[in-house]
Design an enzyme around this catalytic site. Structure first.
Site, PDB file in Angstrom:
ATOM      1  CD  GLU A  28       3.824  44.894 -13.421  1.00 49.94           C
ATOM      2  OE1 GLU A  28       4.644  43.965 -13.485  1.00 49.94           O
ATOM      3  OE2 GLU A  28       4.093  45.996 -12.943  1.00 49.94           O
TER       4      GLU A  28
ATOM      5  CD  GLU B 292       3.127  46.528  -8.609  1.00 45.55           C
ATOM      6  OE1 GLU B 292       4.289  46.562  -9.069  1.00 45.55           O
ATOM      7  OE2 GLU B 292       2.406  45.524  -8.650  1.00 45.55           O
TER       8      GLU B 292
HETATM    9  C1  GCO Z   1       5.877  43.701 -10.821  1.00 40.63           C
HETATM   10  C2  GCO Z   1       5.030  43.194  -9.766  1.00 40.63           C
HETATM   11  C3  GCO Z   1       5.563  43.373  -8.402  1.00 40.63           C
HETATM   12  C4  GCO Z   1       7.054  43.649  -8.269  1.00 40.63           C
HETATM   13  C5  GCO Z   1       7.378  45.134  -8.317  1.00 40.63           C
HETATM   14  C6  GCO Z   1       8.859  45.434  -8.199  1.00 40.63           C
HETATM   15  O1  GCO Z   1       5.544  44.729 -11.311  1.00 40.63           O
HETATM   16  O2  GCO Z   1       6.882  43.108 -11.175  1.00 40.63           O
HETATM   17  O3  GCO Z   1       3.707  43.660  -9.856  1.00 40.63           O
HETATM   18  O4  GCO Z   1       5.231  42.116  -7.944  1.00 40.63           O
HETATM   19  O5  GCO Z   1       7.534  43.145  -7.098  1.00 40.63           O
HETATM   20  O6  GCO Z   1       6.946  45.667  -9.514  1.00 40.63           O
HETATM   21  O7  GCO Z   1       9.563  44.842  -9.231  1.00 40.63           O
END
Ligand code: GCO
Length: 470
Positions: free
Chosen positions: A176, A374
């Site tokens: 990200e 994710e």
């Molecule tokens: C993000 C990260 C994760 C977060 C998850 C929940 O996307 O912010 O990759 O580390 O913890 O997405 O917010």
């Protein structure tokens, strides 16, 4: 939230391919703890969190889930769930305390042992090279603003590949980019807490893209063609108000890749600022109108470095935003949320249909197999009087999202795997330990782990390759 499209004859609507991988995801800063053990250098998250007022309740990642000491037991829990793959990240400053130069062998040993134990347990390792915890020493030299970072990142990648490359077959370079730059360098609510002007944030973005390209070159050289490489941007897809009306579908697709589509965020949050240069070798045309200074920091030879062939398209998805077609220049407009729309504990809306539309459009545009790296929700989970964690809302949430992903599979989109966020309750950045995303409940005082109901449910989903999703 749209009604699920199917009920009784589920198998007629969804399909997970035979070799589909079921996994869970984590990141180093969020689970490892042991922030100054065995020679690890500090990261920007250690320093940012230690300044009062930056993180909710001034909580720090210094102990977190203490995965650094619990990894063996945690792998046993992964086996209980039946995980086929585990996504974790490597802490750059554990491997190179100064970010470059001297190697910390003990840090490398940790990841080496982790990979061995995962493979012994039949779980495929999916390491991410950068999940936000920039070494403080590199930050002190300008961090992402310094063009030199692309070579420092290449050096770090080489050190990791030399040690793990004989056993790791799937690599993720960046997690990200738009979030760590947007929050850390523009809004300032994440480490390192800067509020740079947009042109400087774009300069950082270009250096991230360059570092990605250099890392891919190094991995190909050291690990060879047998390794599969990708990265994982965040996506907030635009979703059609009416999923049966072709004009709304077309408008949502257009908006999703429109450089001006920002979802809830700012300009550079749109993934086409990252994925277009990486996959097509070109920035969106409007870049130079938007940031005239880009002429100074984008060198002609850079685009070739950035545009390395990749093997898969990974993405993180939590929720989207509804749009409808409109009679204006851009052809779409946002639809305000309905009153009382359901949300998670984090107040995030629930939009499962993005796991159907998103993969479909990403495949049409970038033509690669897709991984969800994710997806999940935070919930106000606690251990009930009977000793269990009854997170039925998470089960409902994941069922809805997975059905939609399976629907993309049925529509012949090459879906390759799904990684639930997250294996363990963990350190949620500026929110500290307030948001519980795990399949496994963690008591942060005692480090006791308790499998939530969703973990048992996920075990069944994995065992049946998604057939139990009814
Ligand atoms: C993000 C990260 C994760 C977060 C998850 C929940 O996307 O912010 O990759 O580390 O913890 O997405 O917010």
């Amino acid at each position: 939230m749209n009604e699920p499209v199917m009920n009784t004859e589920l198998s007629a609507f969804i399909m997970f391919p035979k070799k589909f991988l079921w996994g869970a995801a984590t990141s180093a800063a969020q689970i490892e703890g042991a922030w100054d053990e065995d020679g690890r250098g500090p990261s920007i998250w250690d320093t940012f969190a230690s300044e009062p007022g930056n993180v909710r309740n001034d909580e720090t990642p210094s102990i977190s889930c203490d995965f650094y000491h619990h990894w063996k037991k945690d792998i046993a829990l992964m086996q209980k769930i039946g995980l086929q793959a585990f996504r974790f990240s490597i802490s750059w400053s554990r491997v190179l305390p100064e970010g470059k130069g001297e190697i910390n062998t003990k840090g490398l040993d940790f990841y080496d042992n982790l990979v061995d134990e995962l493979l012994k347990a039949g779980i495929q390792p999916f390491p991410t090279l950068f999940h936000w915890d920039l070494p403080k020493a590199i930050h002190d030299e300008g961090g992402w603003q310094n063009r030199g970072i692309a070579e420092w990142f290449a050096e770090y990648t080489g050190v990791v590949a030399d040690r793990l490359g004989d056993r790791v077959s799937h690599w993720i370079t960046f997690n990200e980019p738009q979030i760590f730059l947007g929050f850390g360098y523009s809004k300032g609510n994440h480490a390192p807490g800067q509020q740079l002007p947009e042109s400087k944030v774009f300069r950082c973005a270009h250096h991230v893209n360059l570092a990605h390209g250099r890392a891919v070159q190094v991995l190909r050289e050291k690990v060879g063609e047998k390794s599969q490489i990708g990265f994982t941007p965040f996506h907030q897809f635009a979703l059609p108000e009416n999923p049966k009306a072709t004009q709304h579908i077309a408008a949502a697709k257009k908006a999703s890749f429109d450089p001006h589509w920002t979802g809830d965020h700012e300009t550079f949050f749109n993934s086409c600022w990252w994925s277009d240069p990486i996959f097509t070798g070109k920035y969106p045309r409007t870049l130079f109108e938007h940031v005239p200074e880009a002429e100074d920091f984008i060198e002609a030879k850079d685009m070739k470095v950035i545009n390395q062939p990749l093997d898969f398209y990974g993405f993180n998805y939590y929720f989207g935003k509804t749009v409808r077609s409109a009679d204006n220049e851009q052809g779409w407009e946002e639809v305000p949320p309905k009153p009382g729309e359901p949300t998670t504990a984090f107040n995030w809306p629930i939009h499962p249909e993005g796991l159907y539309w998103g993969p479909k459009w990403l495949y049409e545009r970038y033509k690669l197999p897709l991984y969800v790296f994710e997806n999940g929700m935070s919930s106000t989970d606690w251990i009930a009087l009977d000793g269990k964690v009854h997170d039925t809302n998470r089960i409902d949430f994941l069922t809805r999202y997975l059905r939609e992903f399976g629907r993309a599979g049925k529509a012949k989109v090459p879906i390759a795997g799904y990684f639930q966020w997250s294996l363990l309750d963990n350190y949620e950045w500026a929110e500290g330990y307030n948001e519980r995303f795990g399949l496994i409940h963690v008591d942060f005082e005692t480090q006791k782990r308790t499998l939530k109901e969703s973990a048992h449910w996920y075990a069944e989903v994995i065992k049946t390759n998604g057939k139990s999703l009814k």
